[in-house]
Design an enzyme around this catalytic site. Structure first.
Site, short mmCIF file in Angstrom:
data_model
loop_
_atom_site.label_atom_id
_atom_site.label_comp_id
_atom_site.label_asym_id
_atom_site.label_seq_id
_atom_site.Cartn_x
_atom_site.Cartn_y
_atom_site.Cartn_z
CB THR A 324 -3.56 -0.43 -6.40
OG1 THR A 324 -3.84 0.79 -7.08
CG2 THR A 324 -2.10 -0.73 -6.39
CG ASP A 441 -6.64 8.95 -5.45
OD1 ASP A 441 -6.03 9.73 -6.24
OD2 ASP A 441 -6.87 7.76 -5.74
#
Ligand SMILES: Nc1ncnc2c1ncn2[C@@H]1O[C@H](COP(=O)(O)OP(=O)(O)OP(=O)(O)O)[C@@H](O)[C@H]1O
Length: 738
Positions: A324, A441
């Site tokens: 992203t 993450d």
């Protein structure tokens, strides 16, 4: 060619980052007057630190070798049968004195650990533990010996307690007497499994501002998301980026470039230019223009041999990954040797640029506190702004653990490697948490292997035939075992400082902690949950939570933990939602809250319609009820492949009892098969204990309630890290150490 082998079927990406535009705050913690590159300077502290780590490494490596030699003198193929018990028990305890005291559980063979309560009577080594143990009543094995407590009763109480309350009540109490542990010999461990941790290695940031992180979470923080958006914005404002000008290297070669051997420089640039000319015939390869392009979404358009950076410093060689945030490129760096680096080129879009500033501040904090990279975090070498793309230059590493697993005939890692990776991960996260950083993450894609050198074993034809076509092709029918499972944690693009803005949804779905799914406040403990998911994945070879939506995720969490969500947590979820406390995921009501009964506070799964008919699909029912199971049972099923059908861990049994059940089964099988010469896998007690305590640690990491979940620091002190195993991971390491 991309190095990122995408042979897996799953597409896993982190939580929507739209919120991150509002994120990012001050780096009150980074040394304001100093650039992070100043930390390259050789300080006395760094030298001392280097020496300490070098000593520790060689010490651990020698010990591993010694322990392997020792094992191999008896029998090169099998772990030797040990004469001593691995754990303290009544008979083995040696009474030292009568004074009650608090006892430290620090690993005993750490040379550098001056705080350890180790009894240092004589030179200790890796295979001999002389250790004081606390008594932990929730831990079934370690019981007081000559104290007034009746052992049987204590064990019974303990069983009942551990079954009902999991590990949350695991209070350590001190023994009324001090014990010296019996000398024991354990199976070997890789040096990486024994890395020590002391927060005094680095300066805690923000000390001047007295913001010292508390690396756990309070009940109050379940209701109110902590962290300030203003601090994020303030922090990002303080980021100063050097603008790199896109002048051609052929016009203005910078001084440092000209200091490189001219022949090598000409070769690199010449070949880049030739390829560039032939690749883009329609475009002028005029030497004073950079050939670096951006698409309409702000992504850099990858093209091999593109040249970018100040004075054309970087030559693009490969696309390592894209996400992203932007693209990660393997580049030649004409400035330093060794000259391959990884450059993360952030999208030229304000929102992503803003988020990259937080990533940059996090990376700078890591760099400031660990300039030598001792804590397995990616190190930022440089950062600049190029044509509106923020570029983060870091060291180049191998593939991710995820890619390695996808390309392996057997995706599962040997136990010794699981332990070495676990130790590095937990230690690294302990370091981050002490710096007030939450990664958010952690997943196999964000764990890179430092050195991919491996041995490849041919798999039996039957196994090869059972592999999927993709795996068969990628693995060439071989099982790969890394020589050294050293790792680096990457992707700090979603990481936050604990006092800055917390988006309501974080983490990639499979690794997302229950508090996030339930829309509660989250903090440091969410990283511990993610690590536990990763560790199970290393052992079973596939994702523990192969899910895409909340209801199935919650049903699986309950199934794997073998218990429903604690009612007080669900109560808080309702309360937070009713009083609109903090910001919540937009779909919380429709995908989570509506599935809980308001009276019983229990999850309504399988889902039923108003008439009472089950509407959960058969596939979903199968995924939850057939494909997964309570964690101890689930992992046992997989390990049976290695150790035979008798292998079965039951976390409700104390280890001694669990082992005696297994050994009687083994005995019985041996008698049955003695005439037929059947090859039942041999399983020794220490190997069983290794896995038993691994599952015990996982159980503490998978605690539903984040306020009770084990911290990284406590996880490093867990019993499992004192246990070894003799497997392919160890023998591969030993064979390569000369
Ligand atoms: N230093 C490095 N050395 C080698 N490969 C790297 C390095 N950094 C990143 N990569 C590769 O690039 C991929 C993407 O990197 P990273 O996760 O930092 O980017 P991202 O844009 O944040 O990705 P995502 O949005 O998927 O999280 C990684 O999974 C890894 O394969």
């Amino acid at each position: 060619m991309s190095q990122n082998i995408q042979i897996g079927t799953r597409k896993r990406s982190r939580a929507n980052m739209n919120n991150s535009s509002t994120t990012t705050g001050p780096s009150g913690n980074t040394s304001s007057n100093k650039t992070f590159l100043d930390n390259f300077e050789e300080s006395r502290t760094n030298r001392l630190l280097d020496e300490m780590f070098a000593r520790q490494n060689s010490f651990l490596t020698d010990n591993l070798r010694n322990s392997l030699d020792l094992n191999q003198t008896d029998n090169p193929l099998r772990p030797r049968q040990h004469q001593h018990q691995l754990f303290l028990d009544n008979e083995n305890a040696i009474e030292l004195d009568d004074e009650p005291r608090i006892i430290n559980t620090t690993i005993s063979n750490n040379n550098n650990n001056h705080n350890s309560s180790r009894v240092d009577e004589e030179a200790d080594d890796d295979i001999i533990f002389i250790k004081e143990q606390p008594i932990q009543f929730s831990s079934p094995l370690i019981l007081p010996s000559s104290s007034s407590i009746n052992t049987d009763n204590a064990a019974t109480r303990n069983n009942a307690g551990s079954a009902a309350t999991a590990t949350s009540n695991s209070t350590y109490i001190t023994t009324p007497k001090k014990f010296k542990k019996q000398r024991t010999i354990s199976l070997p461990q890789l040096p990486l499994s024994k890395l020590s941790y002391q927060s005094s290695y680095f300066g805690v940031p923000d000390q001047s501002n007295a913001i010292v992180p508390r690396v756990t979470q309070t009940e109050n923080e379940l209701l109110h998301l902590t962290g300030s958006c203003a601090k994020t914005l303030e922090g990002n404002k303080s980021v100063n980026l050097t603008i790199a000008h896109s002048t051609s290297p052929f016009y203005n070669p910078p001084a440092h470039v000209t200091s490189l051997p001219q022949s090598s420089l000409k070769r690199q640039i010449g070949s880049s230019l030739r390829k560039f000319k032939s690749n883009s015939s329609s475009e002028s390869a005029s030497s004073n223009k950079s050939n670096f392009k951006t698409d309409k979404d702000g992504h850099y358009v990858y093209q091999e041999n593109d040249i970018f950076g100040s004075g054309g410093r970087f030559i693009v060689k490969d696309l390592l990954g894209q996400g992203t945030f932007g693209k990660v490129l393997k580049c030649i760096d004409n400035k330093y040797e060794p000259n391959y680096v990884a450059v993360k080129v952030i999208r030229a879009v304000d929102r992503y640029r803003e988020a990259a500033k937080t990533e940059l501040r996090i990376l700078q904090t890591i760099m400031n506190n660990d300039p030598k990279g001792q804590f397995q975090c990616l190190l930022l070498r440089e950062c600049f702004d190029y044509k509106n793309h923020i570029c983060l230059v870091t060291d180049l590493y191998g593939r991710s653990i995820y890619d390695f697993m996808c390309s392996n005939g057997i995706a599962r890692f040997p136990g010794s490697h699981v332990q070495a990776i676990a130790r590095q991960l937990i230690r690294s996260v302990c370091f981050l948490h002490d710096l007030g950083i939450i990664h958010t993450d952690l997943k196999p894609e964000n764990i890179l292997i430092c050195d991919e050198t491996h041995i490849a074993q041919n798999l039996p034809l039957k196994t090869v035939q059972s592999l999927s076509k993709r795996r068969r092709e990628a693995s060439k029918g071989k099982r790969k075992i890394l020589k050294t499972p050293e790792i680096k944690i990457i992707d700090f693009g979603s990481a936050i400082f604990h006092y800055e803005y917390h988006p309501p949804v974080i983490s990639t779905r499979h690794y997302r902690a229950p508090e996030i799914v339930l829309g509660l406040g989250w903090s440091f403990p969410c990283d511990i949950w993610s690590i536990a998911c990763v560790l199970v994945e290393l052992v079973i070879g596939e994702s523990l939570y192969p899910i895409h939506e909340n209801l199935e995720h919650m049903a699986m969490m309950q199934r794997i933990n073998g218990s429903p969500f604690p009612t007080d947590i669900i109560d808080k979820m309702f309360y937070k939602s009713k009083h609109k406390l903090g910001n919540s995921p937009s779909d919380l009501n429709s995908t989570v809250i509506k599935h809980f009964d308001r009276k019983t506070l229990s999850l309504q799964w399988p889902e039923k319609n108003k008439r009472g008919d089950t509407i959960t699909t058969e596939k979903s029912m199968k995924r939850v009820l057939q494909s997964c199971d309570r964690l101890d049972i689930y992992i046992s099923k997989v390990l049976k492949q290695d150790y035979g059908d008798s292998f079965s861990i039951n976390w409700n049994l104390p280890p001694e009892k669990n082992w005696s059940l297994i050994s009687s089964k083994l005995l019985w099988k041996r008698q049955i098969h003695s005439s037929s010469n059947s090859a039942t896998n041999e399983l020794d007690k220490e190997t069983f204990l290794f896995w038993y305590w691994f599952i015990d640690l996982l159980r503490k990491m998978f605690e539903f309630d984040p306020t009770k979940r084990i911290t990284a620091k406590d996880a490093l002190d867990h019993e499992w890290f004192n246990l070894g195993i003799l497997d392919d991971g160890i023998t591969t390491y030993n064979n390569t150490q000369g």
